[in-house]
Scaffold this motif. Structure first.
Motif, short mmCIF file in Angstrom:
data_model
loop_
_atom_site.label_atom_id
_atom_site.label_comp_id
_atom_site.label_asym_id
_atom_site.label_seq_id
_atom_site.Cartn_x
_atom_site.Cartn_y
_atom_site.Cartn_z
N UNK A 78 1.04 -1.23 0.04
CA UNK A 78 -0.13 0.07 0.06
C UNK A 78 0.88 1.22 -0.03
N UNK A 79 0.48 2.25 -0.45
CA UNK A 79 0.79 3.41 -0.50
C UNK A 79 -0.21 4.48 -0.42
N UNK A 80 -0.07 5.63 0.33
CA UNK A 80 -0.94 6.96 0.44
C UNK A 80 -0.50 8.37 -0.27
N UNK A 81 -0.86 8.71 -1.27
CA UNK A 81 -0.50 9.77 -2.00
C UNK A 81 -1.38 11.00 -1.20
N UNK A 82 -0.64 12.19 -1.17
CA UNK A 82 -1.29 13.45 -0.62
C UNK A 82 -1.11 14.45 -1.69
N UNK A 83 -2.13 15.43 -2.04
CA UNK A 83 -1.66 16.75 -2.86
C UNK A 83 -2.34 17.88 -2.14
N UNK A 84 -1.59 18.73 -1.60
CA UNK A 84 -1.77 20.14 -1.05
C UNK A 84 -2.18 20.89 -1.93
N UNK A 85 -2.95 21.82 -1.68
CA UNK A 85 -3.22 23.20 -2.39
C UNK A 85 -2.89 24.36 -1.47
N UNK A 86 -2.16 25.29 -2.13
CA UNK A 86 -1.73 26.41 -1.45
C UNK A 86 -1.95 27.70 -2.17
N UNK A 87 -1.85 28.75 -1.47
CA UNK A 87 -2.12 30.22 -2.08
C UNK A 87 -3.40 30.83 -1.56
N UNK A 88 -3.56 31.72 -2.55
CA UNK A 88 -4.63 32.49 -2.14
C UNK A 88 -6.14 32.02 -2.90
N UNK A 89 -6.61 31.00 -2.24
CA UNK A 89 -7.54 30.07 -2.56
C UNK A 89 -9.08 30.38 -2.22
N UNK A 90 -10.07 30.70 -3.04
CA UNK A 90 -11.34 31.15 -2.35
C UNK A 90 -12.02 29.76 -2.26
N UNK A 91 -11.97 29.02 -3.39
CA UNK A 91 -12.68 27.66 -3.56
C UNK A 91 -12.24 26.48 -4.11
N UNK A 117 -10.77 13.66 0.56
CA UNK A 117 -10.37 14.95 0.67
C UNK A 117 -10.52 15.51 1.93
N UNK A 118 -9.67 16.51 2.48
CA UNK A 118 -9.88 17.38 3.50
C UNK A 118 -10.02 18.92 3.04
N UNK A 119 -11.22 19.44 3.10
CA UNK A 119 -11.42 20.84 2.71
C UNK A 119 -10.99 21.85 3.45
N UNK A 120 -10.71 21.47 4.86
CA UNK A 120 -9.86 22.21 5.70
C UNK A 120 -8.51 22.83 5.60
N UNK A 121 -7.88 21.53 5.26
CA UNK A 121 -6.54 21.47 5.14
C UNK A 121 -6.13 21.44 3.44
N UNK A 122 -7.20 21.57 2.60
CA UNK A 122 -6.96 21.59 1.29
C UNK A 122 -6.19 20.69 0.66
#
Length: 120
Positions: free
Chosen positions: A16-29, A70-75
């Motif tokens: 098994x593997x778990x990939x993560x992808x984090x969004x950053x910057x001035x994001x409204x939605x 997805x974790x919408x708080x952590x984006x």
């Protein structure tokens, strides 16, 4: 606005593997988020997607083995990959539909790829 993917690596078949992808910057939605993959010599393949309301879709080749969340708080969007097979070996990319603060148009933002290698 950017996406940063992580979590790839080398694993034995069945692992098994778990990939993560984090969004950053001035994001409204953030709307739909997804993972795609591309193996050498192959076209890019959509692996899984998740809408803002949580509805998910999977490629037939990964159904029952991969889980997108997805974790919408952590984006962050995740891809839990279980029962991995050698044919899952590829560079995995994340992308998301993002509306930046102050913008009127949604952007299709892509992260850099992360290599997943499954040995037999």
């Amino acid at each position: 606005v950017q996406l940063q993917a992580s979590g790839g690596g080398l694993v034995q078949a069945g692992g098994s593997l778990k990939l993560s992808c984090a969004a950053s910057g001035a994001i409204f939605s953030i709307n739909d988020m997804a993972w795609s993959r591309q193996a050498p010599g192959n076209q890019r393949e959509l692996v899984a997607s998740i809408a803002s309301g949580g509805r998910t879709n999977y490629a037939d080749s990964v159904k029952g083995r991969f889980t997108i969340s997805r974790d919408d708080v952590k984006k962050i969007v995740y891809l839990q990959m279980d029962s991995l097979k050698p044919e899952d070996t590829a560079v995995y990319h994340c992308n998301a539909a993002i509306l930046p603060w102050g913008a009127s148009e949604w952007l299709d933002v892509w992260g850099q790829g992360t290599q997943v290698t499954v040995s037999s």
